[in-house]
Design a protein around this motif. Structure first.
Motif, mmCIF file in Angstrom:
data_model
loop_
_atom_site.group_PDB
_atom_site.id
_atom_site.type_symbol
_atom_site.label_atom_id
_atom_site.label_comp_id
_atom_site.label_asym_id
_atom_site.label_seq_id
_atom_site.Cartn_x
_atom_site.Cartn_y
_atom_site.Cartn_z
ATOM 1 N N PHE A 1 -0.940 -12.873 34.852
ATOM 2 C CA PHE A 1 -2.101 -12.031 34.528
ATOM 3 C C PHE A 1 -2.723 -11.403 35.794
ATOM 4 N N LYS B 1 -10.478 -15.724 42.448
ATOM 5 C CA LYS B 1 -11.567 -16.700 42.290
ATOM 6 C C LYS B 1 -11.142 -17.736 41.263
ATOM 7 N N TYR C 1 -15.827 -7.737 39.682
ATOM 8 C CA TYR C 1 -16.834 -7.002 38.908
ATOM 9 C C TYR C 1 -17.872 -6.318 39.787
ATOM 10 N N TYR D 1 -21.576 -15.086 30.153
ATOM 11 C CA TYR D 1 -20.165 -14.716 30.204
ATOM 12 C C TYR D 1 -19.510 -15.428 29.014
ATOM 13 N N GLN E 1 -16.695 -15.699 25.882
ATOM 14 C CA GLN E 1 -15.394 -15.342 25.338
ATOM 15 C C GLN E 1 -15.160 -16.217 24.103
ATOM 16 N N ARG F 1 -6.010 -23.550 32.462
ATOM 17 C CA ARG F 1 -7.461 -23.408 32.660
ATOM 18 C C ARG F 1 -8.244 -24.545 31.983
ATOM 19 N N ASP G 1 -14.520 -20.859 35.926
ATOM 20 C CA ASP G 1 -13.726 -19.659 35.638
ATOM 21 C C ASP G 1 -14.627 -18.440 35.474
ATOM 22 N N ILE G 2 -15.684 -18.561 34.646
ATOM 23 C CA ILE G 2 -16.465 -17.355 34.351
ATOM 24 C C ILE G 2 -17.942 -17.435 34.768
ATOM 25 N N HIS H 1 -18.139 -15.792 38.103
ATOM 26 C CA HIS H 1 -18.412 -14.343 38.178
ATOM 27 C C HIS H 1 -19.903 -14.057 38.064
ATOM 28 N N LEU I 1 -3.764 -15.701 28.592
ATOM 29 C CA LEU I 1 -4.639 -16.863 28.799
ATOM 30 C C LEU I 1 -4.098 -18.094 28.104
ATOM 31 N N ASN J 1 -15.193 -10.524 25.993
ATOM 32 C CA ASN J 1 -15.306 -10.627 27.459
ATOM 33 C C ASN J 1 -16.716 -10.185 27.830
ATOM 34 N N TYR K 1 -11.197 -1.978 32.922
ATOM 35 C CA TYR K 1 -11.193 -3.291 33.583
ATOM 36 C C TYR K 1 -10.305 -3.277 34.820
HETATM 37 C C1 SOE Z 1 -10.340 -15.921 31.632
HETATM 38 O O1 SOE Z 1 -11.543 -16.502 31.392
HETATM 39 C C2 SOE Z 1 -10.483 -14.707 32.551
HETATM 40 O O2 SOE Z 1 -9.230 -14.131 32.693
HETATM 41 C C3 SOE Z 1 -10.980 -15.117 33.946
HETATM 42 O O3 SOE Z 1 -10.076 -16.026 34.562
HETATM 43 C C4 SOE Z 1 -11.130 -13.859 34.799
HETATM 44 O O4 SOE Z 1 -11.625 -14.181 36.100
HETATM 45 C C5 SOE Z 1 -12.114 -12.912 34.110
HETATM 46 O O5 SOE Z 1 -12.256 -11.732 34.879
HETATM 47 C C6 SOE Z 1 -11.627 -12.570 32.714
HETATM 48 O O6 SOE Z 1 -11.395 -13.784 31.950
#
Ligand code: SOE
Length: 378
Positions: free
Chosen positions: A6, A96, A125, A153, A155, A168, A181-182, A185, A220, A263, A325
């Motif tokens: 990815f 990250k 971002y 954040y 998902q 993950r 993970d998020i 960010h 993912l 997202n 993105y």
């Molecule tokens: C999964 O949560 C993921 O791919 C993250 O690992 C990325 O950093 C994020 O930009 C999008 O979601």
């Protein structure tokens, strides 16, 4: 580059396209991509435009024809690869979160600074035109003193308990779940936009505690085993409150169980003169509210950050032709390549990765202690 799935694909796309849209001080040569599965990495090299491929990152780091290493492996591999690349005198760009934990992140930063190599972390971002506009408005004082910073954040790719146990979801590989993970960010964007964290207190949940083992990965997730199951050893969701050093109040939540949110990386900032709101799912837009507007026309308005005056937007298409993105990766990699070639300023570096890790682990410590934790004590 280490990794071809990815993030490897997202970064490869950036190296391949950046020269079409940005004037590079020096050409970028895509020398080698590395992955354990020879068939997979060979196909990726051909498809993504790499000159060669390797199946052992140590061999790739030893090559004299390579100037810098871009690390897109899972988080548990970041430190070992980065330290080896630094020892070989290579510059390093790393996905990250910087490392599995704060101790490892600090070791990476110390090694990079001692070796005098250039280093960066892919908090992509920051590099979207609408986020750059938000920073400009805040830095110009257009929303005044900051009172509130609220970030989500969200998902929903794990809300189905049949979704298999991807890397993950394993603490020993990812360090933490939604949090590292998020929330990583959201923490970085808050630091970028309004400054440093003072103290935090959090809570977290693991809603589904075991899942089918992953038999083959894609994106993912991937294909689930029919028979074998494994334990989820990370958080599915983590929320925390924060006090910032500038007096602002922060509220943060990251979850992979927010059904319908795909997202949903957002921030909403309230100041003495106005407010700003941004949502990754509408990434070209920035909503702003200015208190000085005439009362009869006051209200949040949507700015499309697609004008040539918006940073990076002018490099793509005529006004109003939106970007996506993947373009944030082109922008951050453009800035890092310019940093390598011309010594131009570049952030976020490993230092920003460490600052992020300090906040991540302060939250984790607060969850263990059940009380506020000062980030400077980490
Ligand atoms: C999964 O949560 C993921 O791919 C993250 O690992 C990325 O950093 C994020 O930009 C999008 O979601």
């Amino acid at each position: 580059m280490v990794g071809y799935k990815f993030m490897g694909k997202a970064h490869s796309h950036a190296y391949k396209d950046v020269g079409m849209f940005f004037d590079l001080a020096a050409n970028v040569v895509m020398k080698a991509i590395c992955g354990r599965d020879e068939q997979g990495v060979k196909e990726a090299a051909e498809r993504y435009g790499w000159e060669s491929y390797e199946t052992d990152w140590r061999k790739m780091i030893a090559r004299e024809d390579i100037d810098f290493i871009d690390i897109n492996a899972p988080s548990d591999a970041h430190k070992e690869i980065a330290l080896a690349a630094i020892a070989a005198g290579k510059n390093v760009f790393c996905e990250k979160p910087l490392a599995l934990n704060l101790v490892d992140g600090r070791e990476m930063l110390a090694a990079a600074e001692k070796a005098g190599i250039k280093h960066g972390i892919c908090f992509n971002y920051r590099f979207l035109p609408a986020v750059q506009l938000a920073k400009q408005l805040i830095d110009e004082g257009q929303i005044g003193e900051i009172y509130h910073y609220r970030a989500t954040y969200l998902q929903d790719w794990l809300v189905d308990p049949k979704t298999p146990l991807a890397w993950r979801l394993k603490k020993e590989v990812a360090g933490s779940g939604a949090h590292g993970d998020i929330n990583a960010h959201s923490i970085d964007l808050a630091r970028f936009l309004i400054g440093e964290f003072d103290r935090v207190v959090g809570h977290s949940r693991t809603f589904v505690k075991e899942r089918p083992i992953l038999t083959s990965s894609s994106g993912l997730s991937g294909i689930a085993s029919e028979t074998e199951r494994g334990e989820v050893t990370v958080d599915d969701a983590t929320g925390f409150l924060a006090d910032f050093k500038n007096g602002a109040m922060g509220v943060f939540v990251a979850s992979r169980f927010a059904a319908g949110r795909k997202n949903h990386n957002t921030f909403e900032i309230h100041g003495s003169k106005g407010s700003i709101r941004w949502d990754l799912e509408k990434l070209n837009e920035l909503e702003v509210y200015f208190r000085e507007d005439e009362p009869n026309v006051a209200g949040f308005r949507r700015i499309f950050a697609t004008e040539p005056t918006h940073k990076y937007a002018g490099n793509w298409w005529p006004t109003g032709h939106i970007i996506g993105y993947e373009h944030a990766f082109v922008h951050i990699i453009y800035e890092f390549l310019q940093h390598l070639a011309t010594d131009s300023p570049f952030t976020p570096t490993f230092r920003d990765g460490v600052k992020c890790q300090e906040v991540l682990e302060a939250v984790e410590r607060s969850i263990e202690q059940g009380s506020w934790v000062n980030v400077d004590d980490m």
